[in-house]
Design a protein around this motif. Sequence first.
Motif, PDB file in Angstrom:
ATOM      1  N   ALA A  43       0.854  -1.185   0.000  1.00 26.02           N
ATOM      2  CA  ALA A  43       0.000   0.000   0.000  1.00 26.02           C
ATOM      3  C   ALA A  43       0.888   1.232   0.000  1.00 26.02           C
ATOM      4  CB  ALA A  43      -0.908  -0.027   1.222  1.00 26.02           C
ATOM      5  N   GLN A  44       0.355   2.349  -0.544  1.00 24.70           N
ATOM      6  CA  GLN A  44       1.161   3.554  -0.642  1.00 24.70           C
ATOM      7  C   GLN A  44       1.593   4.054   0.732  1.00 24.70           C
ATOM      8  OE1 GLN A  44      -0.822   6.534  -3.086  1.00 24.70           O
ATOM      9  NE2 GLN A  44       0.740   6.169  -4.643  1.00 24.70           N
ATOM     10  N   SER A  45       2.806   4.635   0.763  1.00 21.80           N
ATOM     11  CA  SER A  45       3.363   5.228   1.968  1.00 21.80           C
ATOM     12  C   SER A  45       3.829   6.635   1.631  1.00 21.80           C
ATOM     13  CB  SER A  45       4.542   4.408   2.487  1.00 21.80           C
ATOM     14  OG  SER A  45       4.165   3.058   2.631  1.00 21.80           O
ATOM     15  N   VAL A  46       3.978   7.458   2.667  1.00 20.59           N
ATOM     16  CA  VAL A  46       4.437   8.824   2.461  1.00 20.59           C
ATOM     17  C   VAL A  46       5.719   9.025   3.260  1.00 20.59           C
ATOM     18  CG1 VAL A  46       2.987   9.732   4.336  1.00 20.59           C
ATOM     19  CG2 VAL A  46       3.848  11.289   2.571  1.00 20.59           C
ATOM     20  N   TRP A  47       6.725   9.626   2.630  1.00 17.91           N
ATOM     21  CA  TRP A  47       8.013   9.939   3.251  1.00 17.91           C
ATOM     22  C   TRP A  47       8.127  11.451   3.398  1.00 17.91           C
ATOM     23  CZ3 TRP A  47      11.986  12.793   0.898  1.00 17.91           C
ATOM     24  CH2 TRP A  47      13.210  12.838   1.596  1.00 17.91           C
ATOM     25  N   LEU A  48       8.495  11.897   4.581  1.00 17.25           N
ATOM     26  CA  LEU A  48       8.656  13.324   4.833  1.00 17.25           C
ATOM     27  C   LEU A  48      10.050  13.596   5.382  1.00 17.25           C
ATOM     28  CD1 LEU A  48       5.616  12.396   6.097  1.00 17.25           C
ATOM     29  CD2 LEU A  48       5.361  14.877   6.081  1.00 17.25           C
ATOM     30  N   GLN A  49      10.702  14.619   4.838  1.00 19.85           N
ATOM     31  CA  GLN A  49      11.957  15.098   5.423  1.00 19.85           C
ATOM     32  C   GLN A  49      11.643  16.378   6.193  1.00 19.85           C
ATOM     33  OE1 GLN A  49      15.129  16.162   2.789  1.00 19.85           O
ATOM     34  NE2 GLN A  49      16.553  16.581   4.454  1.00 19.85           N
ATOM     35  N   LEU A  50      12.065  16.391   7.483  1.00 26.47           N
ATOM     36  CA  LEU A  50      11.771  17.515   8.362  1.00 26.47           C
ATOM     37  C   LEU A  50      13.056  18.259   8.689  1.00 26.47           C
ATOM     38  CD1 LEU A  50       9.464  15.615  10.880  1.00 26.47           C
ATOM     39  CD2 LEU A  50       8.849  16.627   8.672  1.00 26.47           C
ATOM     40  N   GLN A  51      12.941  19.584   8.794  1.00 30.67           N
ATOM     41  CA  GLN A  51      14.065  20.420   9.215  1.00 30.67           C
ATOM     42  C   GLN A  51      13.687  21.086  10.533  1.00 30.67           C
ATOM     43  OE1 GLN A  51      17.003  20.668   7.467  1.00 30.67           O
ATOM     44  NE2 GLN A  51      17.857  21.765   9.216  1.00 30.67           N
ATOM     45  N   SER A  52      14.509  20.878  11.575  1.00 33.31           N
ATOM     46  CA  SER A  52      14.205  21.443  12.897  1.00 33.31           C
ATOM     47  C   SER A  52      15.175  22.564  13.220  1.00 33.31           C
ATOM     48  CB  SER A  52      14.298  20.357  13.968  1.00 33.31           C
ATOM     49  OG  SER A  52      15.621  19.846  14.041  1.00 33.31           O
ATOM     50  N   ARG A  53      14.632  23.603  13.867  1.00 32.47           N
ATOM     51  CA  ARG A  53      15.445  24.701  14.373  1.00 32.47           C
ATOM     52  C   ARG A  53      14.886  25.068  15.737  1.00 32.47           C
ATOM     53  NH1 ARG A  53      14.862  25.766   8.954  1.00 32.47           N
ATOM     54  NH2 ARG A  53      16.798  25.983   7.752  1.00 32.47           N
ATOM     55  N   HIS A  54      15.721  24.908  16.766  1.00 32.87           N
ATOM     56  CA  HIS A  54      15.286  25.140  18.148  1.00 32.87           C
ATOM     57  C   HIS A  54      14.066  24.250  18.420  1.00 32.87           C
ATOM     58  CE1 HIS A  54      18.233  28.300  18.484  1.00 32.87           C
ATOM     59  NE2 HIS A  54      17.767  28.839  17.370  1.00 32.87           N
ATOM     60  N   ASP A  55      12.916  24.837  18.751  1.00 33.02           N
ATOM     61  CA  ASP A  55      11.730  24.034  19.048  1.00 33.02           C
ATOM     62  C   ASP A  55      10.710  24.090  17.918  1.00 33.02           C
ATOM     63  OD1 ASP A  55      12.587  23.060  21.454  1.00 33.02           O
ATOM     64  OD2 ASP A  55      11.773  24.729  22.601  1.00 33.02           O
ATOM     65  N   THR A  56      11.153  24.439  16.688  1.00 29.58           N
ATOM     66  CA  THR A  56      10.248  24.488  15.534  1.00 29.58           C
ATOM     67  C   THR A  56      10.665  23.418  14.539  1.00 29.58           C
ATOM     68  OG1 THR A  56      11.617  26.085  14.327  1.00 29.58           O
ATOM     69  CG2 THR A  56       9.954  26.957  15.855  1.00 29.58           C
ATOM     70  N   VAL A  57       9.719  23.060  13.676  1.00 29.08           N
ATOM     71  CA  VAL A  57       9.991  22.060  12.664  1.00 29.08           C
ATOM     72  C   VAL A  57       9.190  22.399  11.421  1.00 29.08           C
ATOM     73  CG1 VAL A  57       8.156  20.503  13.420  1.00 29.08           C
ATOM     74  CG2 VAL A  57      10.128  19.572  12.212  1.00 29.08           C
ATOM     75  N   GLU A  58       9.737  22.116  10.236  1.00 26.32           N
ATOM     76  CA  GLU A  58       9.011  22.314   8.983  1.00 26.32           C
ATOM     77  C   GLU A  58       9.283  21.148   8.049  1.00 26.32           C
ATOM     78  OE1 GLU A  58      10.396  25.299   6.235  1.00 26.32           O
ATOM     79  OE2 GLU A  58      12.262  25.526   7.354  1.00 26.32           O
ATOM     80  N   VAL A  59       8.318  20.916   7.139  1.00 27.60           N
ATOM     81  CA  VAL A  59       8.449  19.849   6.159  1.00 27.60           C
ATOM     82  C   VAL A  59       9.101  20.435   4.918  1.00 27.60           C
ATOM     83  CG1 VAL A  59       7.231  18.137   4.782  1.00 27.60           C
ATOM     84  CG2 VAL A  59       6.395  18.720   7.065  1.00 27.60           C
ATOM     85  N   VAL A  60      10.275  19.900   4.518  1.00 24.97           N
ATOM     86  CA  VAL A  60      10.996  20.460   3.369  1.00 24.97           C
ATOM     87  C   VAL A  60      10.900  19.568   2.138  1.00 24.97           C
ATOM     88  CG1 VAL A  60      12.607  21.734   4.817  1.00 24.97           C
ATOM     89  CG2 VAL A  60      13.150  19.395   4.149  1.00 24.97           C
ATOM     90  N   GLU A  61      10.524  18.316   2.287  1.00 25.49           N
ATOM     91  CA  GLU A  61      10.438  17.441   1.128  1.00 25.49           C
ATOM     92  C   GLU A  61       9.479  16.299   1.435  1.00 25.49           C
ATOM     93  OE1 GLU A  61      13.397  14.911  -1.868  1.00 25.49           O
ATOM     94  OE2 GLU A  61      14.230  16.375  -0.454  1.00 25.49           O
ATOM     95  N   VAL A  62       8.699  15.877   0.415  1.00 26.54           N
ATOM     96  CA  VAL A  62       7.717  14.805   0.563  1.00 26.54           C
ATOM     97  C   VAL A  62       7.822  13.897  -0.656  1.00 26.54           C
ATOM     98  CG1 VAL A  62       5.260  14.233   0.699  1.00 26.54           C
ATOM     99  CG2 VAL A  62       6.147  16.212   1.949  1.00 26.54           C
ATOM    100  N   ALA A  63       7.659  12.587  -0.437  1.00 26.58           N
ATOM    101  CA  ALA A  63       7.593  11.630  -1.543  1.00 26.58           C
ATOM    102  C   ALA A  63       6.527  10.602  -1.208  1.00 26.58           C
ATOM    103  CB  ALA A  63       8.939  10.965  -1.773  1.00 26.58           C
ATOM    104  N   ILE A  64       5.773  10.193  -2.233  1.00 26.40           N
ATOM    105  CA  ILE A  64       4.736   9.181  -2.067  1.00 26.40           C
ATOM    106  C   ILE A  64       5.104   7.993  -2.944  1.00 26.40           C
ATOM    107  CG2 ILE A  64       2.292   8.643  -2.362  1.00 26.40           C
ATOM    108  CD1 ILE A  64       1.705  11.612  -1.996  1.00 26.40           C
ATOM    109  N   GLY A  65       5.080   6.796  -2.369  1.00 24.73           N
ATOM    110  CA  GLY A  65       5.459   5.627  -3.141  1.00 24.73           C
ATOM    111  C   GLY A  65       5.059   4.349  -2.436  1.00 24.73           C
TER     112      GLY A  65
END
Length: 1000
Positions: A43-65
Motif C-alpha cells: 500500500a502507498q506510503s508517504v516519506w517526509l523530510q523535516l528540518q528542525s530549528r530550536h523548538d520548531t519544525v518544517e516539512v521540506v520534502e515529501v515523496a509518495i510511493g
Amino acid sequence: MRFAAKQFYLLKNFDLLTGTKDIEMNKIFSVLALLLWMPISHAQSVWLQLQSRHDTVEVVEVAIGDYRVPPAISAEHAAVERGWKVVAVDAQGNTLYSSTLDDSRYLRGEVFNEITGEIRSVREAPAVEGSEEVLLPYDSQVSRIRIYRIDLKTDEALKGNVPRKPLVELDRQAIERLSKRAPLRGVLGDIDSDKVVMLNPDGSTQRKPLVFAIVGDGYAQEDMGTFREDAQAAIDIIMGDTVFDAIKDKVGFLRYDHVSPVSGQPDTKNIETIMRHSNQLGHGIYDVSIKLSRFTYHQIGVGGLASTNKIYIFKPSANTPLAITSIPHEIGHALFGLADEYPSYDYGGYCSGNEPATPNITHQTDRARIKWGDLIGAQTAVPTDENAAEAGAIGLYTIHKDCLYNGVPQGVMGGGRYGVKSHDAGWGAINERQIRRVLHAYLGNDVPLIFAPSVVMKVKVGEKREPITSSFRDSRVPLIMEAGSTSVPNAGGTPFTYRWKISAELSPQVNGRYAQILAPEAPHFMQYPVEVEVSDGKATNARAEMLKILPTVRVKGQITGASSAVGGTWVDLTADTSHEGGDNPEFQYNWSVPAGWTQPIGLTRSTLRVLAPTPTASTPFALSVRVTPVVNAPGTENDPYPQKISIPADAVTLDTTVVVRRRQPVDIDPYAKIQGPLSIKSAQAFRLDGSGSEIPYSSAKMTYRWNAVDFEPSSSTEVAPEFKAPAKAGSYPVSLTVTNSENRSNTVTRTLQVESDEVTPGPDRLEGPQMLMSGEVVTFNAVVNNLQDVRGYSWSFSPGFVFQNVNAPNIVAKGPVVTQSTAGRVVVLVYRSGPNPTSLSKDVVIEPKPVDSPAPVATISGPATVEAGKTLTLSGVGSSGDNLRYAWTANEFSPASSAGVGPIFTAPATAGPRTITLTVTAADNRSASADHTVNVTARQASDCAPAWVASKAYATPNERVSYDGYNYEVAHWTQNNRPDLNFVLSGAAKPWRRLSPCTP
C-alpha cells in the motif's frame, strides 16, 4: 550516537573488494540494477523530510510511493525522550498511524572501553538545527498529517489522540503538492555508481531486502585501502551477530568509496548528502547507513540516531581504532528502536510515572503489569540486581536506581555490563522478541528467523552469581559454574540443553547447566578457557570465558629474635620467611601478642618491637604472626598496573615462645643463638648473626667464635660475619660458641642447606594440543628462554583456522571444520634483538566430530586345528564398527601379536589347545573382543628331502632336495638356482626336475 574502541570481530569471507576489469563492470551493472530496484508492491506510503530549528519544525520534502513500512511506527515502540510525534489522522481527527522522532539536536555520545566493551562515559552535544525523516502508511483513510513537540520530562503517556495544537499540519492537497514540487532524490540518480560496491554474505551482487550502506568520512585517496579494511570489519561484526547470521540470505551491503579531500578531517556536508538516500526501513536505495569517521569527534564516540536509521562511528582519541565493535549496539537503536540497558547515566534526569515508550525498559515492578510478564513463569520470583534467583533469568535489572529497569542482566544493549563485551553478549529474550517482530513484518512473515540462544555464564558463590572474568580465583578451591540463557526458545524448540567444554586439568563434574571444577595448584598465574554450548533443539550458541587462577605460593619460615627477656625490656622479633611459587610476591603481616605485652611497633610489618610484661616468676609467652602472600595481577593493555591481590588460602602462621624472667641477677651460662638463612645457593655470599645471643640478667662482655669449615672464611670472631657458600650442593654445619667474662660458654650448631644455582633451560618450543576436534577452540603457547631479549611474536596457522594475531606468547584459535582427519600446522615467529626471528612450529591433527554409531563387534573366522609348526591364517573381516583398528594376541604362536585384519601365524612346536584373541577398536575408541580356540596337533613324519641350500654346488645327477613343499632332483650341475624357478617335470632342459609334494 555510540562508540567502541577495539576491533574485535568474527572472521568471515567477503571477496568482492578487489578484482579485474570484468569484476568492475559487474559492479557497475549490479549498482544500476540496484538503483532500478523497488520493493514488492505494498500500500502507498508517504516519506517526509523535516528540518528542525530550536523548538520548531518544517516539512521540506515529501515523496509518495510503495515503500515497505516497518511495524515499529507507534510511540509505544520508539526510543525517544525529546523530539517530535508525527500522526496521520482520518477526517474525524482519529489517529490512524504515528511515528516518533528523536530531536537530533541532542546527540548522545558513548565512549566504549576498547578492551571490555563497557560504556565508561556518556555526553550530550547540542546543535542548533537538525534533519529528520519519517515514513508512514498513506492510504485513502489518511486526511491529514500533524506534527507535535515531545518532551517526556513533562508530557503524559503518548497514546491515542494528542489534544494540544500541532506545530505543523498538512492536508492531502498540501502533501501531494509538496510531493510534486520536490520529487524524491537518490533513487534513480545523484549517486556515483563506480563508487558503490555491492557486498553480500553469499557472494552475489543482487539487491537484498535489507541493505546496509557503509561510507567513510576522513578517508583520503591514500586511505582507501584502510577504509575497505574497516568496512569489511564492520560487515564481519554485523554478520557475526546471531540475528543477522540467521537471515544472511536477506542481508546485503553497499560500500560507498567516497574520497575525502583531507586525510583524518571531516567532510560533513558531502557525507550527509550521501546518507540522505537512507530513511526508515524500505525507503531509498538502502535501509541503514553507517558512517565510519577516521577522526575524533569532541573526544567522544558518536552512535545511532534511531529516527533516521543512521549510525555514526568515530574514534575516542587520535591513537585508538574505530569503534566498529559497537555497531550491533547501535543497530539495536537505529533498526529495532531499543533503549540502552546500562546504568552509566541518568536516563533523561527524571523518574516520572510515565511508562517509557521503548519495549525493553520499564518503570513497573508489578509482575502483572511488566511488559515482558508473559515471559516470566507464574511461580518464578522476579530476580533483580540484588537478588538474582538464577543466572540469566528474566526479571528486573537496574538501569537507573528506583526508576528504570531492563529485562536481562546483560546483553548487546547493556554496553559491557557485568564484564561481558556488549557485541558478544546476545540480545536477551525481550529484545529478541522485538527484533523478530520488526524483521518478520519488514522481510515477510514467511522468513524463518531461527535465533541462536543467548548465553550467560557465571560463578556461583553461595546465593550470589559473579562473572567468571570479574576476579581471580584461588587454586585448589572448588567452584560451581552456572550457565543460563536469556533467549526465548524458537517456535517448536525444546527446553535448553547444555554442553560444557572444560580442560581436564580442572577436574570438571558436569550436571546440566552446572559444572563444578577444582583448579589445580599453579606456580604462576594460569588462565583456562571454559566454554558452554546452549541449544534449544533448533539453534545453538556458545560462550567462552577465561577463568583466571591465582598462583600457589608456599610460604615457610620462622620467627627470629630473643627467646628470653627480662621483664620490662623491649623484645624484637622478625618473621624470617622464604617461599616457592608466584612471581616475586609480597607479604602481609599480622602479629598477635599476648595480654600484658604493650606498646607494639610494627604489627603489620615483618619486624615487631614490643615491651615485655614484668611477671613475678619466669613465664613463657606465645607470640605469632600470620603471613599472607600478596601478588600482582597480570597487567593488560587497558590496565597495565592492576591492584595487588592477597591469597588467604596460602597464608601461614609462624609461632615462637619468649620466656620472660624477673628482674634479678643470677649466675647462669650464656645463651648462643644463630640468626640468618636456613638455605642458600651455591657460591652465594650471605651473613649469619649472633647478636641474639645473650647472658641472661647480665651485661657482662661476650666473645664470639664461629666454626664454618666448608665455607669462606672457615672461622670468624665477629658478631655477624659474612660467609661464602661452597660451590657443591649439600648440607653443611656451622657452629657458634659464645663466652662471657667468667669463661662460661655455650655452643649452638645450625645445618645450612646449599642448593645448586644451575638451571638447565629447556629448548624453545611451541606447546599446545597435538590433536583437536573439528571447530574446537584451543590455546597454543610459545615457551622461550631469555625472555628479556624477546621483542615480539607473530602467529600464523594453516588454512581453516580462525584466529586474531596477537603480539603475545600465547594465542587462542578455533580449528577448522573438517569431515575427515586433516593435518594442520601452527607457526610463531619470535623476534629478538638479532636480525632473524626464531621460528617455532607444531604439527596438529584435526579430527572430525564423532557421530553416533553402533558399538563394534569382533568376529574371528578360520581353521580350528593346525599341525604343530605349520601356518595358521585367521580373518577378522566379519567384525563390524566404524574405521576399526585390529589387535591380535596369539601367545606361543609366531608372531605373538598382529595389527592386520587377516594375520598369518606359525603354530607352536608342541601339541595342545591354544586361544587367540582379537580386539577391535572403533573410531570413537570403543572396543570389543572375541576368542578363537585352535587345537595344535602333533607334527606328522616328514617325507621331504634335505632342504635346498643356495650356496651349495649340486653336481650329482638325481640328488634330491626339498623346497617350499616339493621334492626336486638334480638334472645337471647347478648352484644358486632356486628350484621353484628353474625346474622341468622331465628331461634336463633346466637344472631341476620337480617330483611330488612333501610334508615337512
